[in-house]
Design a protein around this motif. Structure first.
Motif, mmCIF file in Angstrom:
data_model
loop_
_atom_site.group_PDB
_atom_site.id
_atom_site.type_symbol
_atom_site.label_atom_id
_atom_site.label_comp_id
_atom_site.label_asym_id
_atom_site.label_seq_id
_atom_site.Cartn_x
_atom_site.Cartn_y
_atom_site.Cartn_z
ATOM 1 N N MET A 109 36.865 33.952 48.495
ATOM 2 C CA MET A 109 36.230 33.663 49.787
ATOM 3 C C MET A 109 34.718 33.592 49.604
ATOM 4 S SD MET A 109 36.362 35.917 53.288
ATOM 5 C CE MET A 109 38.145 35.862 53.368
ATOM 6 N N ALA A 110 34.128 32.576 50.175
ATOM 7 C CA ALA A 110 32.680 32.415 50.034
ATOM 8 C C ALA A 110 31.949 33.460 50.859
ATOM 9 C CB ALA A 110 32.270 31.019 50.494
ATOM 10 N N ALA A 111 30.744 33.769 50.409
ATOM 11 C CA ALA A 111 29.917 34.709 51.164
ATOM 12 C C ALA A 111 29.608 34.135 52.535
ATOM 13 C CB ALA A 111 28.632 34.976 50.407
ATOM 14 N N THR A 112 29.553 35.008 53.517
ATOM 15 C CA THR A 112 29.317 34.542 54.887
ATOM 16 C C THR A 112 27.849 34.423 55.219
ATOM 17 O OG1 THR A 112 29.284 36.779 55.760
ATOM 18 C CG2 THR A 112 31.426 35.691 55.645
ATOM 19 N N LYS A 113 26.980 35.028 54.388
ATOM 20 C CA LYS A 113 25.546 35.143 54.683
ATOM 21 C C LYS A 113 25.311 35.998 55.918
ATOM 22 C CE LYS A 113 24.663 30.546 52.827
ATOM 23 N NZ LYS A 113 24.028 29.244 53.076
ATOM 24 N N ARG A 114 26.280 36.761 56.265
ATOM 25 C CA ARG A 114 26.157 37.751 57.346
ATOM 26 C C ARG A 114 26.629 39.088 56.786
ATOM 27 N NH1 ARG A 114 24.239 33.686 58.563
ATOM 28 N NH2 ARG A 114 24.512 32.413 60.448
ATOM 29 N N HIS A 115 26.112 40.133 57.359
ATOM 30 C CA HIS A 115 26.448 41.461 56.830
ATOM 31 C C HIS A 115 26.906 42.384 57.938
ATOM 32 C CE1 HIS A 115 24.896 40.374 52.892
ATOM 33 N NE2 HIS A 115 23.973 39.709 53.560
ATOM 34 N N PHE A 116 27.725 43.353 57.539
ATOM 35 C CA PHE A 116 28.363 44.190 58.546
ATOM 36 C C PHE A 116 28.656 45.553 57.928
ATOM 37 C CE2 PHE A 116 31.487 45.361 61.748
ATOM 38 C CZ PHE A 116 31.017 44.718 62.881
ATOM 39 N N ASN A 117 28.062 46.575 58.466
ATOM 40 C CA ASN A 117 28.259 47.963 58.023
ATOM 41 C C ASN A 117 27.665 48.234 56.636
ATOM 42 O OD1 ASN A 117 29.552 48.686 60.372
ATOM 43 N ND2 ASN A 117 31.601 48.371 59.565
ATOM 44 N N VAL A 118 27.425 49.509 56.418
ATOM 45 C CA VAL A 118 26.886 49.955 55.135
ATOM 46 C C VAL A 118 28.055 50.399 54.262
ATOM 47 C CG1 VAL A 118 25.417 51.644 53.981
ATOM 48 C CG2 VAL A 118 24.710 50.668 56.182
ATOM 49 N N LYS A 119 28.116 49.863 53.061
ATOM 50 C CA LYS A 119 29.220 50.198 52.152
ATOM 51 C C LYS A 119 28.982 51.549 51.475
ATOM 52 C CE LYS A 119 31.698 48.466 48.093
ATOM 53 N NZ LYS A 119 31.733 47.414 47.066
ATOM 54 N N SER A 120 27.789 51.735 50.942
ATOM 55 C CA SER A 120 27.524 52.997 50.246
ATOM 56 C C SER A 120 26.027 53.271 50.184
ATOM 57 C CB SER A 120 28.099 52.966 48.833
ATOM 58 O OG SER A 120 27.465 51.978 48.056
ATOM 59 N N VAL A 121 25.711 54.553 50.180
ATOM 60 C CA VAL A 121 24.337 55.013 49.968
ATOM 61 C C VAL A 121 24.420 56.148 48.963
ATOM 62 C CG1 VAL A 121 22.292 56.042 50.992
ATOM 63 C CG2 VAL A 121 23.622 54.383 52.301
ATOM 64 N N VAL A 122 23.816 55.936 47.809
ATOM 65 C CA VAL A 122 23.931 56.897 46.714
ATOM 66 C C VAL A 122 22.557 57.128 46.101
ATOM 67 C CG1 VAL A 122 24.981 57.316 44.459
ATOM 68 C CG2 VAL A 122 26.267 56.103 46.209
ATOM 69 N N THR A 123 22.278 58.389 45.789
ATOM 70 C CA THR A 123 21.070 58.665 45.023
ATOM 71 C C THR A 123 21.480 59.112 43.625
ATOM 72 O OG1 THR A 123 20.910 61.011 45.589
ATOM 73 C CG2 THR A 123 19.911 59.451 47.125
ATOM 74 N N SER A 124 20.619 58.856 42.666
ATOM 75 C CA SER A 124 20.870 59.283 41.284
ATOM 76 C C SER A 124 19.549 59.717 40.676
ATOM 77 C CB SER A 124 21.491 58.136 40.480
ATOM 78 O OG SER A 124 20.639 57.012 40.493
ATOM 79 N N GLY A 125 19.636 60.231 39.463
ATOM 80 C CA GLY A 125 18.423 60.758 38.843
ATOM 81 C C GLY A 125 18.270 62.222 39.194
ATOM 82 N N GLY A 126 17.108 62.608 39.651
ATOM 83 C CA GLY A 126 16.843 64.012 39.929
ATOM 84 C C GLY A 126 17.587 64.577 41.120
ATOM 85 N N LEU A 127 18.169 63.703 41.931
ATOM 86 C CA LEU A 127 18.887 64.131 43.134
ATOM 87 C C LEU A 127 20.167 63.304 43.205
ATOM 88 C CD1 LEU A 127 18.785 65.672 45.928
ATOM 89 C CD2 LEU A 127 17.685 63.627 46.834
ATOM 90 N N ALA A 128 21.309 63.973 43.178
ATOM 91 C CA ALA A 128 22.584 63.251 43.189
ATOM 92 C C ALA A 128 23.311 63.527 44.496
ATOM 93 C CB ALA A 128 23.440 63.679 42.005
ATOM 94 N N VAL A 129 23.251 62.559 45.413
ATOM 95 C CA VAL A 129 23.874 62.712 46.722
ATOM 96 C C VAL A 129 24.590 61.414 47.072
ATOM 97 C CG1 VAL A 129 23.471 63.056 49.185
ATOM 98 C CG2 VAL A 129 22.104 64.324 47.527
#
Lengths: 145, 120
Positions: free
Chosen positions: A1-21
């Motif tokens: 399926m081709a990209a819609t060029k529209r976005h909906f909702n946040v899939k993931s938010v991750v930190t790495s390095g000195g802070l892993a959340v």
């Protein structure tokens, strides 16, 4: 399926390095270059005649109901922050084919307030500011595979 | 995953003028993705253009606390249209040997580089 060029909702938010959340319950991700313009006017000018972008201070703010994750992001903590936003039809694969992924290198937590009301879901936010290692390269990058 | 032929690409601010954002990204991917190793690549504002590189912490110049602070981390070659391709300057080469290290990087670039659309 081709990209819609529209976005909906946040899939993931991750930190790495000195802070892993890993954030869950994300309700908003605000990605802001915080660019600044300096303007010039003189003589009889009634409007600016020159504007230049002299500075930017990339910042990402995450709003979430995951209060434990938020409280674990102590101000001053340094990390790399990765935010992935779904394509509206959930097409995977990165910019150009679907998802939008942005990475904030040299991220540093500036604040992590939370709010809890009676008979409401608690919520809070974490503001990640950043710095540039060399002064000329933005720490905010868009990425794809 | 392809062999990495170059370490970074610098795009001038006017790169892909007239193209949509998606078309620009498609062109970047077509032109440079494999040359940069075929893995994840990162695009960020840098100087007066955009740095395209395979590591999330890549920077245009050496960091402020490096002995070479203020100088480019890459040896660049312009492909004729303002787009520059670069290879990393060896980070641990002594300063007095910088000219030699730079020339070695240039030779590496010349030996390995085939840029689509570049003047021959």
């Amino acid at each position: 399926m081709a990209a819609t060029k529209r976005h909906f909702n946040v899939k993931s938010v991750v930190t790495s390095g000195g802070l892993a959340v890993t954030f869950t319950g994300v309700t908003q991700a605000s990605i802001d270059m915080k660019g600044n313009l300096v303007m010039f006017s003189g003589d009889g000018d009634r409007f600016p005649t020159t504007k230049v972008n002299d500075f930017a201070d990339p910042t990402i703010t995450i709003q979430s109901a995951d209060l434990t994750a938020i409280r674990s992001c102590l101000p001053g903590s340094a990390c790399t922050l990765t935010v992935t936003i779904y394509d509206a039809k959930n097409v995977a694969g990165g910019v150009g084919s679907g998802e939008l992924t942005v990475v904030l290198s040299n991220a540093i937590v500036s604040n992590n307030p939370i709010t809890q009301q009676h008979r409401q879901f608690g919520s809070g936010s974490v503001e990640f500011q950043s710095w540039s290692s060399d002064g000329v390269t933005s720490p905010l990058a868009t990425t794809f595979a | 995953m392809a062999d990495r032929m170059i370490d970074a690409v610098f795009l001038p601010r006017g790169y892909g003028a007239g193209l949509t954002a998606d078309a620009k990204l498609a062109r970047i991917k077509a032109d440079f993705h494999n040359m940069l190793g075929g893995g994840r690549i990162y695009i960020r504002q840098a100087g007066d253009g955009f740095l395209v590189a395979p590591e999330e912490a890549d920077t245009l110049q050496f960091p402020k606390d490096h002995v070479r602070a203020g100088s480019d981390r890459y040896t660049w070659q312009d492909r004729g249209d303002g787009v520059r391709v670069g290879v990393l300057v060896p980070e641990d080469a002594p300063i007095e040997a910088e000219t030699g290290a730079t020339m070695a990087a240039v030779e590496k670039l010349r030996a390995r580089l085939t840029v689509p659309g570049a003047p021959q």
